[in-house]
Design an enzyme around this catalytic site. Structure first.
Site, mmCIF file in Angstrom:
data_model
loop_
_atom_site.group_PDB
_atom_site.id
_atom_site.type_symbol
_atom_site.label_atom_id
_atom_site.label_comp_id
_atom_site.label_asym_id
_atom_site.label_seq_id
_atom_site.Cartn_x
_atom_site.Cartn_y
_atom_site.Cartn_z
ATOM 1 N N HIS A 327 -22.100 15.667 0.093
ATOM 2 C CA HIS A 327 -21.646 15.060 1.344
ATOM 3 C C HIS A 327 -20.796 13.826 1.063
ATOM 4 C CE1 HIS A 327 -22.321 13.639 5.611
ATOM 5 N NE2 HIS A 327 -22.047 12.481 5.010
ATOM 6 N N GLU A 328 -21.304 12.910 0.225
ATOM 7 C CA GLU A 328 -20.589 11.651 -0.015
ATOM 8 C C GLU A 328 -19.271 11.885 -0.743
ATOM 9 O OE1 GLU A 328 -21.427 9.217 1.594
ATOM 10 O OE2 GLU A 328 -23.477 9.804 2.108
ATOM 11 N N HIS A 331 -16.482 12.965 1.557
ATOM 12 C CA HIS A 331 -15.776 11.909 2.291
ATOM 13 C C HIS A 331 -14.521 11.480 1.525
ATOM 14 C CE1 HIS A 331 -18.250 11.235 5.750
ATOM 15 N NE2 HIS A 331 -19.339 10.952 5.052
ATOM 16 N N TYR A 342 -12.560 7.613 11.258
ATOM 17 C CA TYR A 342 -14.020 7.627 11.379
ATOM 18 C C TYR A 342 -14.461 7.078 12.730
ATOM 19 C CZ TYR A 342 -18.552 7.982 8.981
ATOM 20 O OH TYR A 342 -19.820 8.342 8.575
ATOM 21 N N GLU A 351 -17.600 13.668 9.566
ATOM 22 C CA GLU A 351 -18.994 13.822 9.150
ATOM 23 C C GLU A 351 -19.366 15.293 8.983
ATOM 24 O OE1 GLU A 351 -21.882 12.161 8.312
ATOM 25 O OE2 GLU A 351 -20.485 10.552 7.853
ATOM 26 N N ASP A 411 -22.266 8.414 18.277
ATOM 27 C CA ASP A 411 -22.137 8.054 16.878
ATOM 28 C C ASP A 411 -21.596 9.263 16.120
ATOM 29 O OD1 ASP A 411 -23.475 8.218 14.018
ATOM 30 O OD2 ASP A 411 -23.450 6.087 14.559
ATOM 31 N N HIS A 413 -22.203 10.595 13.384
ATOM 32 C CA HIS A 413 -23.185 11.485 12.769
ATOM 33 C C HIS A 413 -23.732 12.491 13.777
ATOM 34 C CE1 HIS A 413 -23.121 7.973 10.062
ATOM 35 N NE2 HIS A 413 -23.365 8.858 9.112
#
Length: 515
Positions: A327-328, A331, A342, A351, A411, A413
């Site tokens: 996931h990271e 980005h 974002y 996300e 948000d 997420h």
């Protein structure tokens, strides 16, 4: 910023297995003729000459003849080319990275000793008495007259260095430098917190090993030791056996992080042909044990790195699980492609993209200790079962299953939910071995209540469609409607308009209220 050089020549995709062979005189002669006859493709010019390097011959008789280029006797760094001919000797195209015909008068404003001084000022070492060589440097936006200076020395760990330093012959600026000494990779093993015992590629030092992967762009992992500033110290080990599978050994979390970057690198390389996050062959790095009881993980463009906290011990364990790592790192891929802002719907898509590819990385690993699924962060949770659920996003109590007009106020997420939901249904369908996923009725927002049945096209096809949509069609402000268009364009490119895959993409978007 990644440098992209536009190819002015045709790049040939090889359909048959190729093997390196000795050049037949006729192959070389024919290729040389093609260079001059098709100068628009090869960027041949006055004073250009070519030295044969090798020939590759396909099973069907097609040839690919590689040359190094000189102009008026000067080596052209970045001027090499491959001439492609079919089995009958007809020209098929040429591969190179030049953008302009190389033409220079060869008149330098600085002399070789000045070039040596400039090189040594930037890269201390010893030239071993060798003079600077005048060359043409063509790896940048336009060819320039330069000097190549060889600088020899020793790295901090005792590894010798043989560095090529390129100095502008007009102003003395150092344009680029690279080392001919490539670190030796070593095969290590690690006991991770979440993925069991795993293989690690590490770097050999004179005193042992460091957690740095020469095979994957030099990706490495550092120990922040509870600090929140700086980049920490690279993990080292005497016997190349890392961690003990528990938090009592600080290297255990590092094993997870390093393993996660390796699997993510391999997924993007093997599935999408992407070499590293920025597609430039360079690895990012990991920082583990960040802060005190820090219950999060993040990607930072400024350091080009992933950072992992150890969790608070109450609700979260160390956040170094495989899907979190994927996931990271994703980005970073997004920031260097569509660069989805974002915030709002584009932030939700950002996300979701990380959730999608983090999940595909987990499946790609095929690790029985952390089998692939559509739950995000399930390994790091203590009190809950997951951070996010792609099959039913609203199960986390905050994410939306379906698109609605106010989605962008959530948000990011949580506004990721409809895209995650869409991807699950596209890949697996509504009824799968992972369970049943409901479609959305008009008016559904956070909870889907529909009962339509969809068939999935598989994770591989779904992932390739989303990757092409991200890297070719999406831009920084793409919203859900734009993502639908982008993915339909991608499906058309890959599988054809009106194909089963195209229709499945369209149906899955409709199933989350994006039409």
């Amino acid at each position: 910023m990644q440098k992209i050089y536009k190819r002015s020549a045709l790049v040939i995709a090889l359909a048959a297995l190729s093997t390196a062979t000795l050049a037949a005189p006729a192959d070389e002669s024919r290729a040389r003729g093609h260079i001059e006859s098709f100068s628009g493709y090869t960027l041949h010019g006055n004073g250009h000459a070519y030295g044969l390097r090798d020939v590759v011959t396909d099973a069907d008789g097609s040839t690919h003849v590689r040359f190094d280029r000189t102009v008026r006797g000067l080596r052209v760094i970045g001027g090499d080319l491959v001439v492609h001919s079919d089995r009958h000797g007809n020209f098929k195209g040429a591969s190179h990275t030049l953008r302009h015909v190389v033409d220079t008068d060869g008149n330098a404003r600085i002399n070789p000793p000045a070039a040596v001084r400039a090189a040594l000022a930037a890269h201390p070492g010893d030239t071993q008495g060798k003079s600077a060589e005048k060359v043409i440097y063509a790896r940048g936006a336009a060819p320039v007259l330069a000097y190549e200076v060889m600088v020899y020395g020793e790295r901090a760990d005792g590894t010798p260095s043989e560095k090529h330093v390129i100095v502008d012959a007009l102003n003395g600026a150092v344009l680029e430098a690279w080392d001919d000494i490539h670190d030796a990779a070593a095969s290590g093993t690690g006991k991770s917190l979440f993925s069991g015992s795993v293989a690690l590629t590490t770097n050999s030092l004179s005193s042992g090993f460091e957690m740095r992967d020469p095979a994957r762009g030099g990706t490495y992992t550092t120990n922040m030791n509870k600090k929140t500033s700086g980049n920490g110290s690279v993990f080292t080990d005497a016997d190349n056996v890392w961690g003990n599978g528990t938090t009592s050994d600080l290297a255990s979390a590092a094993v997870d992080a390093q393993y996660g970057t390796a699997v993510t690198w391999d997924y993007y390389k093997n599935t999408h042909g992407r070499s590293g996050i920025a597609n430039d062959g360079k690895g990012a790095f990991n920082r583990v044990h960040y802060g005190r009881n820090y219950a999060n993980a993040f990607w930072s463009d400024s350091c080009f790195c992933m950072t992992y906290g150890d969790g608070d011990g109450t609700s979260l364990r160390p956040l170094v699980s495989l899907d979190v790592a994927g996931h990271e790192m994703t980005h970073g891929v997004t920031s260097r492609t569509a660069n989805l802002t974002y915030s709002g719907e584009s932030g939700g898509l950002n996300e979701a993209t990380s959730d999608i590819f983090g999940t595909l990385v987990e499946f790609h690993a095929a690790n029985s200790s952390d089998a692939g699924d559509y739950l995000i962060g399930e390994k790091v949770m203590i009190k809950s079962a997951f951070l996010r659920n792609m099959m039913q996003p609203n199960k986390d109590g905050a994410s939306a299953d379906c698109w609605y007009s106010g989605l962008g106020s959530l948000d990011v997420h949580y506004s990721s939910g409809p895209a995650n939901h869409w991807f699950f249904m596209l890949a697996e369908g509504t009824n799968s071995s992972f369970g049943t996923s409901k479609t959305c009725n008009a008016g559904d927002t956070k909870a889907a209540t529909g009962s339509a049945s969809l068939a999935g096209i598989g994770r591989d096809k779904a992932g390739k469609i989303w990757y092409r949509a991200l890297t070719v069609y999406m831009t920084s402000a793409t919203n859900y409607a734009g993502a639908r268009t982008a993915s339909l364009n991608a499906a058309t490119d890959l599988y054809g308009a009106g194909s089963a895959e195209y229709n499945a993409v369209n149906a899955a978007w409709a199933a989350v209220n994006v039409r």
